[in-house]
Design a protein around this motif. Structure first.
Motif, PDB file in Angstrom:
ATOM      1  N   TYR A  17       1.063  -1.257   0.015  1.00  0.00           N
ATOM      2  CA  TYR A  17       0.018  -0.022   0.053  1.00  0.00           C
ATOM      3  C   TYR A  17       1.012   1.288  -0.090  1.00  0.00           C
ATOM      4  O   TYR A  17       1.976   1.199   0.540  1.00  0.00           O
ATOM      5  CB  TYR A  17      -1.097  -0.051   1.211  1.00  0.00           C
ATOM      6  CG  TYR A  17      -0.243   0.302   2.553  1.00  0.00           C
ATOM      7  CD1 TYR A  17      -0.334   1.678   3.013  1.00  0.00           C
ATOM      8  CD2 TYR A  17       0.196  -0.341   3.427  1.00  0.00           C
ATOM      9  CE1 TYR A  17       0.320   2.207   4.044  1.00  0.00           C
ATOM     10  CE2 TYR A  17       0.758  -0.017   4.571  1.00  0.00           C
ATOM     11  CZ  TYR A  17       0.658   1.265   4.861  1.00  0.00           C
ATOM     12  OH  TYR A  17       1.474   1.738   6.140  1.00  0.00           O
ATOM     13  N   ASN A  18       0.266   2.421  -0.495  1.00  0.00           N
ATOM     14  CA  ASN A  18       1.363   3.662  -0.701  1.00  0.00           C
ATOM     15  C   ASN A  18       1.422   4.156   0.775  1.00  0.00           C
ATOM     16  O   ASN A  18       0.392   4.433   1.450  1.00  0.00           O
ATOM     17  CB  ASN A  18       0.372   4.646  -1.675  1.00  0.00           C
ATOM     18  CG  ASN A  18       1.304   5.706  -1.898  1.00  0.00           C
ATOM     19  OD1 ASN A  18       1.680   6.684  -1.195  1.00  0.00           O
ATOM     20  ND2 ASN A  18       1.830   5.925  -3.330  1.00  0.00           N
ATOM     21  N   ARG A  19       2.765   4.259   1.016  1.00  0.00           N
ATOM     22  CA  ARG A  19       3.074   4.726   2.319  1.00  0.00           C
ATOM     23  C   ARG A  19       2.699   6.533   2.710  1.00  0.00           C
ATOM     24  O   ARG A  19       2.893   6.913   3.694  1.00  0.00           O
ATOM     25  CB  ARG A  19       4.533   4.378   2.662  1.00  0.00           C
ATOM     26  CG  ARG A  19       4.928   3.324   3.310  1.00  0.00           C
ATOM     27  CD  ARG A  19       4.166   2.245   3.089  1.00  0.00           C
ATOM     28  NE  ARG A  19       4.510   0.910   3.652  1.00  0.00           N
ATOM     29  CZ  ARG A  19       4.214  -0.268   3.127  1.00  0.00           C
ATOM     30  NH1 ARG A  19       3.349  -0.469   2.191  1.00  0.00           N
ATOM     31  NH2 ARG A  19       4.680  -1.529   4.040  1.00  0.00           N
ATOM     32  N   ALA A  20       2.234   6.702   1.530  1.00  0.00           N
ATOM     33  CA  ALA A  20       1.968   8.251   1.654  1.00  0.00           C
ATOM     34  C   ALA A  20       0.213   8.416   2.271  1.00  0.00           C
ATOM     35  O   ALA A  20      -0.013   9.341   2.856  1.00  0.00           O
ATOM     36  CB  ALA A  20       1.734   9.109   0.431  1.00  0.00           C
ATOM     37  N   SER A  21      -0.164   7.088   2.430  1.00  0.00           N
ATOM     38  CA  SER A  21      -1.593   7.045   2.980  1.00  0.00           C
ATOM     39  C   SER A  21      -1.301   7.051   4.383  1.00  0.00           C
ATOM     40  O   SER A  21      -1.151   5.774   5.056  1.00  0.00           O
ATOM     41  CB  SER A  21      -2.450   5.963   2.307  1.00  0.00           C
ATOM     42  OG  SER A  21      -2.529   5.979   1.085  1.00  0.00           O
ATOM     43  N   LYS A  22      -1.635   7.855   5.232  1.00  0.00           N
ATOM     44  CA  LYS A  22      -1.339   8.084   6.753  1.00  0.00           C
ATOM     45  C   LYS A  22      -2.430   8.187   7.439  1.00  0.00           C
ATOM     46  O   LYS A  22      -2.547   8.032   8.498  1.00  0.00           O
ATOM     47  CB  LYS A  22      -0.200   9.310   6.915  1.00  0.00           C
ATOM     48  CG  LYS A  22       1.180   8.701   6.376  1.00  0.00           C
ATOM     49  CD  LYS A  22       2.140   9.761   6.762  1.00  0.00           C
ATOM     50  CE  LYS A  22       3.601   9.543   6.099  1.00  0.00           C
ATOM     51  NZ  LYS A  22       4.130   8.105   6.363  1.00  0.00           N
ATOM     52  N   SER A  23      -3.368   9.030   6.935  1.00  0.00           N
ATOM     53  CA  SER A  23      -4.723   9.544   7.681  1.00  0.00           C
ATOM     54  C   SER A  23      -5.565  10.093   6.551  1.00  0.00           C
ATOM     55  O   SER A  23      -5.360  10.583   5.866  1.00  0.00           O
ATOM     56  CB  SER A  23      -4.126  10.666   8.561  1.00  0.00           C
ATOM     57  OG  SER A  23      -5.394  11.298   9.362  1.00  0.00           O
ATOM     58  N   PRO A  24      -6.817   9.685   7.215  1.00  0.00           N
ATOM     59  CA  PRO A  24      -8.107  10.206   6.262  1.00  0.00           C
ATOM     60  C   PRO A  24      -8.069  11.840   6.172  1.00  0.00           C
ATOM     61  O   PRO A  24      -8.628  12.321   5.262  1.00  0.00           O
ATOM     62  CB  PRO A  24      -9.268   9.494   6.965  1.00  0.00           C
ATOM     63  CG  PRO A  24      -8.851   8.397   7.637  1.00  0.00           C
ATOM     64  CD  PRO A  24      -7.610   8.744   7.954  1.00  0.00           C
ATOM     65  N   SER A  25      -7.541  12.461   7.191  1.00  0.00           N
ATOM     66  CA  SER A  25      -7.602  13.717   7.216  1.00  0.00           C
ATOM     67  C   SER A  25      -6.683  14.405   6.093  1.00  0.00           C
ATOM     68  O   SER A  25      -7.029  15.617   5.634  1.00  0.00           O
ATOM     69  CB  SER A  25      -7.278  14.291   8.703  1.00  0.00           C
ATOM     70  OG  SER A  25      -5.613  13.921   9.079  1.00  0.00           O
ATOM     71  N   ASP A  26      -5.695  13.567   5.581  1.00  0.00           N
ATOM     72  CA  ASP A  26      -5.014  14.305   4.484  1.00  0.00           C
ATOM     73  C   ASP A  26      -5.523  13.465   3.284  1.00  0.00           C
ATOM     74  O   ASP A  26      -5.337  12.243   2.811  1.00  0.00           O
ATOM     75  CB  ASP A  26      -3.424  13.442   4.611  1.00  0.00           C
ATOM     76  CG  ASP A  26      -2.370  13.973   3.287  1.00  0.00           C
ATOM     77  OD1 ASP A  26      -3.051  14.752   2.596  1.00  0.00           O
ATOM     78  OD2 ASP A  26      -1.618  13.484   3.304  1.00  0.00           O
TER      79      ASP A  26
END
Length: 550
Positions: free
Chosen positions: A60-69
């Motif tokens: 999975y893409n490690r840029a995905s950290k939080s739904p707020s982003d």
């Protein structure tokens, strides 16, 4: 006096364990025990003794950290194609050789699912070697080609490992006692390694080649069983044979006392109107609580229209006979109802086999629900909730049907599954088609089936109309199913399953999903009966071949 106190304390402990539902795990987890569990449908209806949690290592893409982003959360780059990509855990050196760490867990557990795509859409190949290390051993227990180990042509035999559509997929269990590390000897492309994680009191005998070879007779036996699922015939059979007028329903009562539904066979006289699989609904009530409300197409996994498919838990035959083999226990009684929400009368045949069940504090009720929406805007990108469940239970499967109004690919969205209120999903995937065990979705529009997943329909293709071209057209209805055995998802307090809406095209799609889980009586979900919603069947795009509707 001391002995009396000890006996008294022991009695209190036993009472506490009984009330709390705590049970000590007494059996050792082995290759053989997991293989036998794979075909034990009864086991799904009891909360697992080991109380494991399902986890997943993926690219999975490690840029995905939080739904707020909203940018990073929906970045569609869940693979590794250059030195700048770091969608893996880390790199390290072993004897002077660089290895990419793809998945790692310290503690006891078992790999229960592997998904690996072709390196390119037109060639069933991968040039990556992986190594599986167990229990801190410096030598890998398994080493081989990343794809062929798990596509049925290598170590793991069919049907446990198999080639789906442009992917290698394996459900063969690889248990480990102290830990696991999976590495590659070259930069990995896409990957998913799904594992059960056990508590410290669970005893595990780690995978070894000696045990694997010794288990081959059992492996062959279990494989044959998976490919030939049978409806239960042992028990009391009750039936319904009726004509249901528009807006009417009819019920059959289940025998009173502790028992379990062991098979359910359903058939309509005709399926000329494909929307009948949405407008005819099954309702089920057990011990005074309704736990099932689902259109038949989503309950049996055929989608919109009659699309034959065979799986371990559900089968849809060419003549329209639909079978379900989920075990549904109850304590006092139950009722099964067929509802006709359509405008025309329907002729219904229903046969149900009820067998024995021993109810205890791990026994759970079967649940099935439906959620649909049309239109669903593909911009801005969003997460579409399959279901949110509160309470204790086990998630066991789903059947997704989408309507895509354009030719281009619709399913880049990842699954995100939160368990027990965690801050980040236990399972974060790499694409909708990857969740349903295939890849290269834009061209993979043929029919396929496996005991635990299938694509009963895509574009104009199904089991009766196979694809023979290399065209790229994903418009119209697509139905994807995934049912679970060793990769079920237990939860103690909650489970939330979201799927990204991520189409290549800015358009309005249709989404409808049937979801299945087991839960205790107090377990609830956010899914309610939706008789108006099931009648909003997303229209096919202009110019779509009408002959494909039947």
């Amino acid at each position: 006096m001391k002995n009396l106190i000890e006996k008294y304390l022991m009695c209190l402990l036993v009472v506490f364990m009984s009330i709390s539902g705590y049970t000590q795990v007494t059996n050792t987890v082995t290759i053989e025990s997991l293989l036998n569990e794979m075909i034990n449908r009864d086991a799904l209806a009891s909360f697992p003794e080991s109380n494991f949690r399902l986890k997943q290592g993926s690219s999975y893409n490690r840029a995905s950290k939080s739904p707020s982003d909203s940018v990073g959360w929906f970045t569609n780059h869940d693979y590794n194609s250059s030195e700048s990509d770091h969608n893996f855990i880390r790199t390290e050196e072993t004897n002077g050789k660089k290895e990419w760490v793809l998945m790692e867990h310290i503690g006891a557990g078992a790999i229960v699912r592997v998904w690996t795509p072709f390196l390119s859409s037109d060639k069933p190949e991968s040039d990556v070697t992986i190594r599986i290390y167990l229990d801190g051993n410096p030598e890998p227990v398994i080493e081989g080609n990343m794809l062929h180990l798990f596509d049925g042509t290598g170590l793991i035999p069919y049907p446990f490992a198999h080639k789906s559509l442009r992917s290698g997929v394996s459900f063969f269990p690889i248990p480990y006692a102290k830990g696991i590390k999976i590495t590659s000897l070259k930069r990995p492309f896409f990957f998913q390694y799904t594992n059960q994680e056990y508590s410290s009191d669970v005893k595990v005998k780690s995978f070894s080649m000696d045990d694997f070879n010794a288990a081959k007779p059992l492996i062959e036996k279990i494989g044959k069983t998976l490919l030939n699922p049978l409806n239960s015939t042992e028990g009391k059979m009750i039936s319904m044979n009726t004509k249901l007028k528009s807006g009417k329903e009819k019920s059959i009562l289940l025998p009173s006392g502790v028992a379990a539904v062991r098979s359910l066979v359903f058939k309509l006289a005709n399926y000329e109107n494909p929307e009948v699989t949405r407008s005819v609904v099954l309702k089920m009530e057990f011990d005074g609580k309704q736990t099932v409300w689902s259109p038949i197409g989503d309950f049996f996994g055929t989608g919109i229209g009659l699309n034959p498919v065979k799986g371990w838990y559900q089968t849809v035959d060419e003549d329209g006979t639909m079978s379900c083999r989920w075990v549904m226990p109850y304590q006092k009684g139950g009722k099964i109802t067929v509802v006709n929400l359509g405008e025309e009368s329907v002729d219904v045949k229903l046969k149900v086999v009820i067998g024995d069940w021993k109810w205890d504090n791990r026994s759970m009720y079967f649940n099935a629900a439906w959620h649909g929406q049309y239109p669903v805007a593909t911009r801005p990108f969003s997460d579409w909730n399959y279901v949110t469940i509160k309470g204790k239970g086990v998630y066991v499967g789903d059947a997704l049907t989408v309507m895509n109004p354009v030719k281009k690919w619709w399913g880049e969205g990842d699954e995100k599954i939160w368990v027990d209120g965690e801050d980040f999903p236990s399972l974060f995937g790499t694409g909708t088609e990857d969740y349903y065990a295939y890849s290269w979705g834009g061209i993979s529009t043929d029919f396929y089936e496996h005991p635990f997943h299938a694509q009963p329909r895509s574009y104009v293709y199904n089991k009766l109309n196979r694809k023979t071209t290399t065209e790229r057209n994903t418009s119209g209805y697509s139905t994807e199913t995934r049912t679970r055995s060793l990769d079920t998802m237990p939860f103690e307090t909650s489970l939330q399953l979201d799927m990204e809406i991520w189409s290549v095209t800015d358009c309005n799609m249709g989404y409808g999903v049937g979801v299945y889980w087991y839960g205790f009586k107090e377990t609830i979900s956010n899914r309610k009966p939706d008789p108006e919603g099931v009648l909003i069947v997303p229209p096919l795009p202009d110019g779509f071949p009408n002959s494909s509707l039947k």
